[in-house]
Design a protein around this motif. Structure first.
Motif, short mmCIF file in Angstrom:
data_model
loop_
_atom_site.label_atom_id
_atom_site.label_comp_id
_atom_site.label_asym_id
_atom_site.label_seq_id
_atom_site.Cartn_x
_atom_site.Cartn_y
_atom_site.Cartn_z
N TRP A 12 0.79 -1.29 0.04
CA TRP A 12 0.06 0.01 -0.11
C TRP A 12 0.75 1.22 0.02
O TRP A 12 0.49 2.34 -0.69
CB TRP A 12 -0.76 0.05 1.30
CG TRP A 12 -1.85 1.08 1.46
CD1 TRP A 12 -2.95 1.36 0.82
CD2 TRP A 12 -1.69 2.61 2.05
NE1 TRP A 12 -3.62 2.62 1.18
CE2 TRP A 12 -2.65 3.16 1.99
CE3 TRP A 12 -0.48 2.77 2.89
CZ2 TRP A 12 -2.51 4.62 2.43
CZ3 TRP A 12 -0.26 4.02 3.31
CH2 TRP A 12 -1.55 5.09 3.08
N TYR A 16 3.95 5.99 -2.48
CA TYR A 16 4.68 7.01 -2.03
C TYR A 16 6.00 7.14 -3.03
O TYR A 16 6.71 8.42 -2.99
CB TYR A 16 5.00 6.55 -0.79
CG TYR A 16 3.96 7.12 0.38
CD1 TYR A 16 3.34 8.40 0.32
CD2 TYR A 16 3.60 6.20 1.26
CE1 TYR A 16 2.18 8.55 1.42
CE2 TYR A 16 2.93 6.49 2.37
CZ TYR A 16 2.08 7.75 2.11
OH TYR A 16 0.92 7.96 3.24
N ARG A 26 -1.22 13.59 -1.01
CA ARG A 26 -2.06 13.57 0.46
C ARG A 26 -1.03 13.53 1.49
O ARG A 26 -1.17 14.78 2.55
CB ARG A 26 -2.81 12.19 0.40
CG ARG A 26 -3.47 12.29 1.81
CD ARG A 26 -4.06 10.89 2.09
NE ARG A 26 -3.39 10.07 2.78
CZ ARG A 26 -3.57 9.01 3.46
NH1 ARG A 26 -4.60 8.51 3.32
NH2 ARG A 26 -2.77 8.40 4.19
N GLY A 54 1.86 3.27 9.94
CA GLY A 54 2.46 2.86 8.78
C GLY A 54 3.89 3.11 8.98
O GLY A 54 4.29 2.61 10.17
N ASP A 80 1.89 -3.67 11.51
CA ASP A 80 2.91 -4.38 10.58
C ASP A 80 4.30 -4.41 10.89
O ASP A 80 5.01 -3.11 11.05
CB ASP A 80 2.66 -3.84 9.13
CG ASP A 80 3.29 -4.53 8.09
OD1 ASP A 80 2.67 -5.27 7.31
OD2 ASP A 80 4.53 -4.51 8.25
#
Ligand SMILES: C[S@@+](CC[C@H](N)C(=O)[O-])C[C@H]1O[C@@H](n2cnc3c(N)ncnc32)[C@H](O)[C@@H]1O
Length: 214
Positions: A12, A16, A26, A54, A80
């Motif tokens: 995900w 970036y 964003r 994240g 994670d």
């Protein structure tokens, strides 16, 4: 029908790498507001809490690029393990800010309760991944996370059905004043910035705020 595969949250983060991607755009908006908050605090000691952080780049990227973070004490919470490792590696490059990256379920209040009230709360990439009821519960709990005058930076896609009007109304009802709401026409993301104008409330432990549905 078989259940959907769980989201690969490391993958995900890949957009970036493209500075023109909506996710990078964003991030730029979020980082601009984090920078504004850092400037406004004028070097006073401040606590930051980032839920579902994240790799932590929204906060850590700003701290890394600026020198005025001596008195920032930040708590990042992320489930994670790989992203936790990345966030910790980035945090280790910061000269002065105190950053702890907690590996675990950010929905569990007990995990981070000792690190609130915070002066800046980041809820980025959270409100779009939980049920509407959990959004409401999380927003209603924010006064327990916030110090007097704290800033909350949040994000949410405006994909139909757009929940952002309800989120903004709920924040207002929970004692927050809107500082900014940025929703560019050509993308679906939005970034909200709210300041807590109410009285901080004691944090209630032993609770779960949300469950990711993605
Ligand atoms: C949409 S991403 C947002 C990441 C980061 N805040 C950002 O905006 O770049 C959601 C993040 O939440 C993490 N996550 C999912 N469920 C979680 C939970 N229960 N507790 C903590 N982190 C969680 C995922 O691993 C992922 O890194």
């Amino acid at each position: 029908m078989s259940p959907a595969a769980p989201t690969d949250w490391q993958a995900w983060h890949e957009p970036y790498a493209d500075p023109t991607s909506p996710l990078s755009r964003r991030l730029a908006v979020v980082q601009r507001h984090v920078g504004t908050w850092l400037e406004a605090r004028g070097g006073a000691p401040a606590r930051v809490l980032s839920l579902c952080a994240g790799d932590g780049r929204d906060l850590l990227g700003v701290l890394r690029d600026r020198g005025d973070h001596d008195d920032v004490d930040a708590t990042l919470v992320e489930l994670d393990a790989g992203l936790v490792t990345t966030a910790r590696a980035t945090a280790a490059t910061l000269a002065t800010a105190r950053v702890r990256v907690l590996e675990g379920d950010a929905a569990l209040v007990d995990l981070w309760a000792e690190y609130v009230p915070a002066d800046l709360v980041l809820l980025c990439g959270v409100l779009g991944n939980i049920s509407d009821a959990d959004v409401e519960r999380t927003l209603a709990t924010l006064p327990e996370l916030c110090a007097v005058g704290a800033t909350v930076v949040w994000t949410r896609s405006r994909r139909h059905p757009d929940l952002t009007p309800a989120i903004r109304k709920s924040l207002s009802g929970n004692g927050f004043a809107e500082v900014a709401f940025e929703a560019p026409d050509d993308v679906l993301f939005s970034v909200g910035v709210h300041r807590y104008a109410g009285t901080p409330r004691p944090v209630r432990r032993g609770r779960r705020l949300f469950t990711f549905t993605t």
